[in-house]
Design an enzyme around this catalytic site. Structure first.
Site, mmCIF file in Angstrom:
data_model
loop_
_atom_site.group_PDB
_atom_site.id
_atom_site.type_symbol
_atom_site.label_atom_id
_atom_site.label_comp_id
_atom_site.label_asym_id
_atom_site.label_seq_id
_atom_site.Cartn_x
_atom_site.Cartn_y
_atom_site.Cartn_z
ATOM 1 N N LYS A 3 -1.571 8.235 2.028
ATOM 2 C CA LYS A 3 -0.422 9.148 2.172
ATOM 3 C C LYS A 3 -0.786 10.581 1.802
ATOM 4 O O LYS A 3 -0.463 11.504 2.516
ATOM 5 C CB LYS A 3 0.731 8.744 1.238
ATOM 6 C CG LYS A 3 1.400 7.447 1.531
ATOM 7 C CD LYS A 3 2.644 7.277 0.661
ATOM 8 C CE LYS A 3 2.379 7.310 -0.824
ATOM 9 N NZ LYS A 3 1.640 6.157 -1.370
ATOM 10 N N ARG B 134 10.782 6.345 -3.893
ATOM 11 C CA ARG B 134 9.977 5.169 -4.204
ATOM 12 C C ARG B 134 10.849 3.978 -4.580
ATOM 13 O O ARG B 134 10.318 2.911 -4.866
ATOM 14 C CB ARG B 134 9.096 5.506 -5.391
ATOM 15 C CG ARG B 134 7.614 5.398 -5.137
ATOM 16 C CD ARG B 134 6.949 5.726 -6.468
ATOM 17 N NE ARG B 134 5.535 5.517 -6.456
ATOM 18 C CZ ARG B 134 4.656 6.447 -6.118
ATOM 19 N NH1 ARG B 134 5.041 7.625 -5.712
ATOM 20 N NH2 ARG B 134 3.368 6.169 -6.191
ATOM 21 N N ARG C 63 -11.828 5.644 -5.917
ATOM 22 C CA ARG C 63 -11.277 6.991 -6.055
ATOM 23 C C ARG C 63 -11.473 7.533 -7.475
ATOM 24 O O ARG C 63 -11.695 8.728 -7.668
ATOM 25 C CB ARG C 63 -9.792 6.923 -5.709
ATOM 26 C CG ARG C 63 -9.099 8.226 -5.587
ATOM 27 C CD ARG C 63 -7.761 8.057 -4.900
ATOM 28 N NE ARG C 63 -6.775 7.418 -5.775
ATOM 29 C CZ ARG C 63 -5.504 7.274 -5.449
ATOM 30 N NH1 ARG C 63 -5.064 7.682 -4.279
ATOM 31 N NH2 ARG C 63 -4.648 6.710 -6.275
ATOM 32 N N ARG D 239 -9.400 8.011 -10.119
ATOM 33 C CA ARG D 239 -8.435 8.836 -10.836
ATOM 34 C C ARG D 239 -8.144 8.169 -12.188
ATOM 35 O O ARG D 239 -8.426 6.984 -12.357
ATOM 36 C CB ARG D 239 -7.150 8.891 -9.991
ATOM 37 C CG ARG D 239 -6.343 10.141 -10.160
ATOM 38 C CD ARG D 239 -5.260 10.203 -9.120
ATOM 39 N NE ARG D 239 -4.245 9.181 -9.331
ATOM 40 C CZ ARG D 239 -3.318 8.866 -8.437
ATOM 41 N NH1 ARG D 239 -3.297 9.470 -7.266
ATOM 42 N NH2 ARG D 239 -2.423 7.941 -8.716
ATOM 43 N N ARG E 159 0.332 -1.193 -10.151
ATOM 44 C CA ARG E 159 0.959 -0.270 -9.192
ATOM 45 C C ARG E 159 1.277 -0.990 -7.881
ATOM 46 O O ARG E 159 2.318 -0.741 -7.256
ATOM 47 C CB ARG E 159 0.066 0.957 -8.931
ATOM 48 C CG ARG E 159 -0.126 1.776 -10.190
ATOM 49 C CD ARG E 159 -0.292 3.267 -9.969
ATOM 50 N NE ARG E 159 -1.140 3.669 -8.873
ATOM 51 C CZ ARG E 159 -2.433 3.955 -8.972
ATOM 52 N NH1 ARG E 159 -3.068 3.874 -10.126
ATOM 53 N NH2 ARG E 159 -3.102 4.328 -7.921
#
Ligand code: ADP
Length: 184
Positions: A14, A89, A128, A130, A141
């Site tokens: 996204k 969300r 990734r 993060r 998540r």
């Protein structure tokens, strides 16, 4: 002028796609995750309140988010369009957004859902790196996404406002599919 909502699980791409498309359309890319991460980094009041939830992979409380989105959509640069990434969300956030847009005389063009299988999501998120991308937090998540965010797929498709795109393609292929949708 485009007003778009991006929906999809964590790792769906996204953020990448919203940023590319926002540049292309010359409208702001409004990512609630990025705004929150900046607030955490600067230790603002919002950041201090949000950090624990984010570190655990939970959603931050609605009130923190809805105030932030309200304020952001009133900024002058958002008058001529926007891409919302990471908001709404939950169904209650979606209802809030409807009311907010009505109160400021705006509406959205469509909701874009990026569809990606779970195995790909976990692989992408792990690579990734993060701060909230360790395996336990990622799994949480994804769980939170399924429980609280995935119901928005029905919420918007019932209203015939949802467009789904196969997000399991190259970045360029997804961008091309998106441009086709917004030009149609
Ligand atoms: P991801 O890439 O996992 O989809 P984001 O960058 O969009 O993550 O968001 C990171 C974190 O910020 C989320 O896990 C959540 O804690 C918080 N967050 C972002 N947007 C919202 C929202 N609309 N409602 C509640 N929490 C949010």
């Amino acid at each position: 002028m485009a007003r778009l909502i991006f929906l999809g699980p964590p790792g769906a791409g996204k953020g990448t796609q919203a940023s590319l498309l926002a540049q292309h359309c010359e409208i702001p890319h409004i990512s609630t995750g990025e705004i929150l991460r900046a607030a955490v980094a600067h230790r603002t009041e919002l950041g201090v309140k949000a950090q624990g939830y984010m570190d655990r992979g939970e959603l931050v409380p609605d009130q923190l988010i809805v105030d932030l989105v309200h304020e952001r959509l009133l900024q002058p640069d958002a008058a001529s369009g926007w891409i919302l990434d990471g908001f709404p969300r939950t169904v209650s956030q979606a209802k809030f957004l409807d009311e907010l847009l009505e109160s400021i005389g705006q509406s959205y063009d469509c909701v874009i859902n990026l569809d990606v299988p779970d195995e790909t999501l976990v692989k992408r998120l792990l690579s990734r790196g993060r701060a909230d991308d360790n395996e336990d937090v990622i799994l949480n998540r994804l769980h939170v996404y399924r429980e609280q965010t995935a119901p928005l797929i029905d919420f918007y498709s019932d209203r015939q406002q949802l467009r789904s795109i196969d997000g399991n393609q190259t970045v360029d292929q997804v961008t091309a599919a998106l441009k086709q949708i917004i030009q149609a």
